[in-house]
Scaffold this motif. Structure first.
Motif, PDB file in Angstrom:
ATOM      1  N   GLU A   1       2.478  -5.644   7.961  1.00  0.00           N
ATOM      2  CA  GLU A   1       1.104  -5.268   7.610  1.00  0.00           C
ATOM      3  C   GLU A   1       1.020  -4.007   6.759  1.00  0.00           C
ATOM      4  N   SER A   2       2.144  -3.337   6.568  1.00  0.00           N
ATOM      5  CA  SER A   2       2.144  -2.139   5.716  1.00  0.00           C
ATOM      6  C   SER A   2       3.505  -2.005   5.057  1.00  0.00           C
ATOM      7  N   ILE A   3       3.547  -1.279   3.969  1.00  0.00           N
ATOM      8  CA  ILE A   3       4.801  -1.125   3.231  1.00  0.00           C
ATOM      9  C   ILE A   3       5.835  -0.359   4.059  1.00  0.00           C
ATOM     10  N   ASP A   4       5.367   0.485   4.991  1.00  0.00           N
ATOM     11  CA  ASP A   4       6.286   1.219   5.855  1.00  0.00           C
ATOM     12  C   ASP A   4       7.032   0.300   6.815  1.00  0.00           C
ATOM     13  N   GLN A   5       6.473  -0.870   7.058  1.00  0.00           N
ATOM     14  CA  GLN A   5       7.115  -1.823   7.955  1.00  0.00           C
ATOM     15  C   GLN A   5       8.237  -2.616   7.267  1.00  0.00           C
TER      16      GLN A   5
ATOM     17  N   ARG B   1       0.130  -6.819  -2.341  1.00  0.00           N
ATOM     18  CA  ARG B   1       1.107  -6.947  -3.427  1.00  0.00           C
ATOM     19  C   ARG B   1       2.249  -5.920  -3.345  1.00  0.00           C
ATOM     20  N   PRO B   2       1.978  -4.638  -3.057  1.00  0.00           N
ATOM     21  CA  PRO B   2       3.103  -3.689  -2.943  1.00  0.00           C
ATOM     22  C   PRO B   2       4.086  -4.071  -1.834  1.00  0.00           C
ATOM     23  N   ILE B   3       3.569  -4.638  -0.742  1.00  0.00           N
ATOM     24  CA  ILE B   3       4.444  -5.095   0.339  1.00  0.00           C
ATOM     25  C   ILE B   3       5.309  -6.249  -0.162  1.00  0.00           C
ATOM     26  N   TYR B   4       4.669  -7.188  -0.853  1.00  0.00           N
ATOM     27  CA  TYR B   4       5.412  -8.317  -1.424  1.00  0.00           C
ATOM     28  C   TYR B   4       6.512  -7.834  -2.361  1.00  0.00           C
ATOM     29  N   ASP B   5       6.149  -6.930  -3.263  1.00  0.00           N
ATOM     30  CA  ASP B   5       7.130  -6.445  -4.247  1.00  0.00           C
ATOM     31  C   ASP B   5       8.344  -5.826  -3.566  1.00  0.00           C
ATOM     32  N   LYS B   6       8.099  -5.078  -2.499  1.00  0.00           N
ATOM     33  CA  LYS B   6       9.205  -4.430  -1.789  1.00  0.00           C
ATOM     34  C   LYS B   6      10.058  -5.460  -1.052  1.00  0.00           C
ATOM     35  N   LEU B   7       9.418  -6.442  -0.432  1.00  0.00           N
ATOM     36  CA  LEU B   7      10.157  -7.505   0.253  1.00  0.00           C
ATOM     37  C   LEU B   7      10.980  -8.327  -0.732  1.00  0.00           C
ATOM     38  N   LEU B   8      10.397  -8.625  -1.883  1.00  0.00           N
ATOM     39  CA  LEU B   8      11.108  -9.390  -2.906  1.00  0.00           C
ATOM     40  C   LEU B   8      12.344  -8.641  -3.380  1.00  0.00           C
TER      41      LEU B   8
END
Length: 207
Positions: free
Chosen positions: A184-188, A104-111
């Motif tokens: 695969e990670s928020i850093d990506q 979810r944190p990755i999704y939120d950042k991408l959104l």
């Protein structure tokens, strides 16, 4: 005052609204009248009702599908913008529930990044993906596994050689989404991702 939704009405909703509005003229019954009729005289299950509507009453596939769905309490958001906007956050919650909650944190950042591409960028969640639109779909966010999100990109108009991190989508034929970046990670969710999201967004203006 409720906060403004992150999401916009999916482009299919006005289309379905328009089709359903013509149902009475074409068939003699409105959508509500068909639903009432099916509940009273139709078969028991949604699938049986769909077949019954097509074979007994000679309705097209879309009409039969919408009526059968609504007769069992589903699908009301398909042609109702307000209902869709109420359901959109639920689609996302369900998409990232359970074993996929860590994404979810990755999704939120991408959104957030996708919506930042321009004032006309919008997100319109479906049950399994979140497409990002300009005039057309320029990207989509999809939980591919419990540990990876695929950021799909519409790069069909891009003629330059693409970096190895951008992989072709195997089933891209007939689909605007032609490539993906595995995240695969928020850093990506980095400058590389931002650059190619912007490339896809800007390419839509030309397409």
């Amino acid at each position: 005052m409720p906060s403004k939704s992150l999401y916009s009405v999916h482009p299919s909703i006005p289309y379905v609204q328009n089709i359903i509005s013509k149902l009475k003229t074409k068939t003699g019954r409105s959508i509500d009248e068909w639903v009432e009729f099916v509940k009273k005289d139709g078969p028991r299950t949604e699938s049986e009702r769909r077949t019954w509507l097509k074979e007994r009453h000679e309705l097209g596939t879309n009409y039969a599908w919408w009526i059968a769905e609504r007769s069992v309490g589903k699908g009301e958001d398909d042609g109702d913008p307000e209902a869709y906007l109420r359901k959109a956050p639920e689609y996302v919650e369900e998409m990232f529930a359970g074993k996929r909650s860590g994404l979810r944190p990755i999704y939120d950042k991408l959104l957030k990044l996708g919506l930042r591409m321009g004032k006309d960028a919008k997100a319109c969640p479906c049950k399994t993906i979140v497409p990002l639109y300009r005039e057309h779909v320029f990207a989509e966010i999809k939980p591919a596994t419990n540990a990876r999100i695929d950021l799909g990109l519409a790069l069909g108009n891009v003629t330059a050689k693409l970096p190895k991190r951008i992989e072709p989508v195997k089933s891209a034929k007939g689909n605007r989404i032609t490539h993906r970046i595995a995240v695969e990670s928020i850093d990506q969710v980095d400058e590389f991702v931002e650059k190619w999201l912007l490339t896809a967004y800007e390419a839509d203006e030309k397409g």
